[in-house]
Design an enzyme around this catalytic site. Structure first.
Site, PDB file in Angstrom:
ATOM      1  N   HIS A   1      56.769 -22.322 -29.366  1.00  0.00           N
ATOM      2  CA  HIS A   1      56.940 -22.572 -27.939  1.00  0.00           C
ATOM      3  C   HIS A   1      57.491 -21.298 -27.296  1.00  0.00           C
ATOM      4  CE1 HIS A   1      57.295 -27.238 -28.442  1.00  0.00           C
ATOM      5  NE2 HIS A   1      56.154 -26.743 -28.900  1.00  0.00           N
TER       6      HIS A   1
ATOM      7  N   CYS B   1      61.899 -28.663 -25.040  1.00  0.00           N
ATOM      8  CA  CYS B   1      61.688 -29.858 -25.848  1.00  0.00           C
ATOM      9  C   CYS B   1      62.886 -30.062 -26.785  1.00  0.00           C
ATOM     10  CB  CYS B   1      60.395 -29.745 -26.646  1.00  0.00           C
ATOM     11  SG  CYS B   1      60.539 -28.655 -28.074  1.00  0.00           S
TER      12      CYS B   1
ATOM     13  N   CYS C   1      63.349 -27.062 -29.229  1.00  0.00           N
ATOM     14  CA  CYS C   1      63.893 -25.856 -28.603  1.00  0.00           C
ATOM     15  C   CYS C   1      65.340 -26.081 -28.175  1.00  0.00           C
ATOM     16  CB  CYS C   1      63.025 -25.447 -27.418  1.00  0.00           C
ATOM     17  SG  CYS C   1      61.384 -24.895 -27.930  1.00  0.00           S
TER      18      CYS C   1
ATOM     19  N   GLU D   1      60.093 -20.648 -25.700  1.00  0.00           N
ATOM     20  CA  GLU D   1      61.510 -20.360 -25.962  1.00  0.00           C
ATOM     21  C   GLU D   1      61.693 -19.689 -27.312  1.00  0.00           C
ATOM     22  OE1 GLU D   1      60.086 -23.151 -25.029  1.00  0.00           O
ATOM     23  OE2 GLU D   1      61.407 -24.503 -23.929  1.00  0.00           O
TER      24      GLU D   1
HETATM   25 ZN   LIG Z   1      59.933 -26.553 -27.319  1.00  0.00          ZN
END
Ligand SMILES: [Zn+2]
Ligand SMILES: [Zn+2]
Lengths: 192, 402
Positions: free
Chosen positions: A68, A104, A107, A70
């Site tokens: 992701h 999410c 993360c 991040e």
């Molecule tokens: Zn994430």
């Protein structure tokens, strides 16, 4: 200068003009993800008024579902610290994350482990959100799990939602067809 | 080795980690010893030629409530046909097992008329009820119910049977429909906490041992972390062996599961952690003993450079059928794979496994902050898009000490 930053983070209660500037830049990264066939989520990590890491979703190109925006940005911060002779654990403690979509659960866990103090994000992540939408990893009391972090949300939210909607109007070409079609909620599956 | 009640040659047990709802249900089932019941009005079909006509009318006018669709409308009982009319109290169900809550009714229920009692249990199959309403009272506006006897009360299972065994034993109350869940073959065993076969335990133990060894190696390097192994259960192939790499790399996110997920990505021609390539995979397979024919040594011993090659190359060696099966699964992240990890994964790792769509996770010991049973149960959260099966306690002692 670093001390200033800490005070700044602790006292901050609303999104400042300066923060808005950073978020706008995160949206450029999201657009870049979109152009590359990735879920349009983008982020910046800002330390001491400079960008030390930035990222966009790279799940499809790495075939790794954990890439992701991040996570990509976090790795860049590590690199930046190595280049600049800084201790990354200290830098993360004074770094603000700007991301177009609520981080999410995964993360959010990573951000806790790094002791990131503040996250500024655009729209909610109803599917996977770890900062209150599905779970509150940001604020929960979790033993041996870094420190809770503060969130400021809502700036440019409509813009972030719109990008995701446009993206999901096309199929995700890397997902198995049956998965995409058969999934009633795939239009808002956010890998942010 | 201690032998437990089942004469197992293993000292450990793989314990399913259930959702809170499943856990409560299991507890209730254990305490109750029989299905939960709900009271219905039923009537005997006096004229059997009317059976299909009557069930049509009843299905149309008194359809079974959504939650009771597992009940068959008609039962055959001593050469007699009974048909369900409607719940005795539509919005206020009476649980006959908890009869003392309604002593009047339960007394009536137990004063069964000999003819209809099939088993000797305390629950009546059929009860003459003084206040049983007449057909006219139940069906105010229906004249076309010729061929039905007087209504009587009957206790029927209020939940669908979860296994064929339940279906058979619950039939003494009222016959039910049983739908086996096709998706997860081991769901039934998982939910009911069924006993795992020795062969299955041996399989799991073999892979967990690899994870334990990986964890031990990471300890040598000054890490306190876990070991993770990812396996394709379709062909038994080990796809990744990883240990926690936080200390040596200075990256606090390189937990064993995150490293393992990336090793699988590398096999598929992707991957993100450049500095963390394959090292563990090599070491573990070269250093470890050969594993009872389940591990494809050729593949597991690949150097990092080789493992970046598209996985199709290696697949040509397998039978066509096998490779087709594997390809379908392997083509998308960790779909269908089993994960063996010495310690309960944290929030980040658990969600990473969920994002990767693994199908089963086996872990050794629980730990504070763990997200597959201890602090959260991410694998069975309804509002997440993927669920997977989790077992804990696998080689718990070995995992604790590594
Ligand atoms: Zn994430
Ligand atoms: Zn972890």
């Amino acid at each position: 200068m670093v001390m200033e930053n800490i005070e700044h983070v602790e006292n901050v209660t609303e999104i400042t003009e300066e923060m808005k500037g950073w978020i706008d830049k995160a949206f450029h990264k999201a657009q870049n993800a979109y152009d590359n066939g990735e879920v349009p989520v983008g982020c910046l990590m800002v330390y001491d008024k400079q960008i030390v890491g930035q990222g966009r979703n790279e799940v499809n190109e790495t075939k790794n579902a954990t890439r992701h925006a991040e996570m990509v940005a976090i790795d860049q911060v590590e690199e930046w610290c190595q280049k600049n002779g800084k201790e990354s654990s200290k830098v993360f403690e004074d770094t603000i994350l700007y991301v177009t979509v609520e981080p999410c659960i995964m993360c959010a866990g990573a951000l806790r482990l790094l002791n990131i103090p503040l996250v500024v994000y655009g729209c909610k992540n109803e599917r996977f959100g770890g900062c209150g939408s599905v779970l509150n990893i940001a604020g929960d009391d979790i033993p041996n799990y870094g420190s809770p972090f503060k969130c400021l949300a809502g700036y440019q939210a409509e813009n972030a939602v719109e990008m995701l909607k446009t993206f999901y109007k096309q199929e995700n070409p890397n997902a198995p067809r049956s998965k995409v079609r058969g999934h009633e909620s795939s239009p808002c599956e956010i890998n942010g | 080795m201690e032998s437990d009640a089942h004469n197992s040659s293993f000292t450990w047990n793989a314990i399913p980690v259930l959702s809170l709802e499943e856990e409560m249900e299991l507890l209730e089932d254990k305490l109750r010893d029989g299905p939960p019941l709900v009271v219905f009005f039923a009537a005997t079909i006096l004229d059997k030629r009317q059976t299909s006509h009557l069930s049509q009318i009843l299905s149309a006018t008194k359809p079974l409530p959504e939650s009771l669709r597992h009940l068959k409308r008609v039962r055959s009982c001593f050469n007699r046909l009974d048909i369900l009319l409607c719940p005795a109290k539509d919005h206020d169900r009476v649980d006959v097992v908890k009869g003392d809550e309604n002593p009047e009714l339960s007394k009536q229920m137990c004063r069964s008329n000999g003819e209809a009692v099939i088993d000797s249990e305390n629950v009546a199959q059929r009860a003459d009820l003084v206040q049983a309403p007449s057909l006219a009272e139940i069906f105010k506006d229906l004249a076309d119910l010729n061929g039905l006897g007087d209504p009587f009360l009957v206790s029927v299972p209020s939940k669908a049977p979860k296994s064929q065994k339940d279906q058979q034993s619950w039939a003494r109350y009222w016959p039910c429909i049983y739908h086996s869940k096709q998706k997860n073959v081991d769901t039934e065993e998982h939910i009911t906490g069924g006993i795992m076969s020795e062969t299955e335990k041996a399989r799991i133990g073999t892979y967990m041992l690899k994870a334990v060894k990986a964890a031990q190696r990471s300890q040598v390097k000054g890490c306190c972390g876990a070991g993770t192994v990812i396996v394709d259960p379709g062909n038994g192939q080990v796809l990744a062996v990883a240990s926690e790499r936080t200390n040596e790399t200075g990256n606090p996110l390189l937990h064993a599961c995150m490293v393992a997920i990336d090793l699988v990505a590398k096999r598929q021609g992707g991957g993100a952690y450049l500095g963390v390539t394959g090292e563990d995979i090599d070491e573990s397979d070269v250093g470890g003993e050969p594993l009872i024919g389940m591990v494809d040594q050729t593949l597991s011993c690949q150097t990092s450079a080789e493992s970046v090659k598209p996985h199709l190359t290696s697949k040509k060696r397998k039978s066509a059928e096998e490779s087709k099966k594997t390809e379908e699964k392997a083509s998308y992240l960790c779909t269908g794979y089993d994960v063996f990890v010495t310690q309960e994964p944290c929030v980040m790792c658990s969600m990473a496994l969920l994002h990767s769509r693994v199908s089963r996770v086996y872990y050794g010991c629980s730990r504070p902050g763990g997200a597959l049973g201890t602090s959260y149960r991410l694998h069975c959260k309804n509002d997440l898009n993927h669920r997977f099966v989790v077992y804990r306690g696998v080689m718990e002692e070995e995992c604790q000490n590594c």
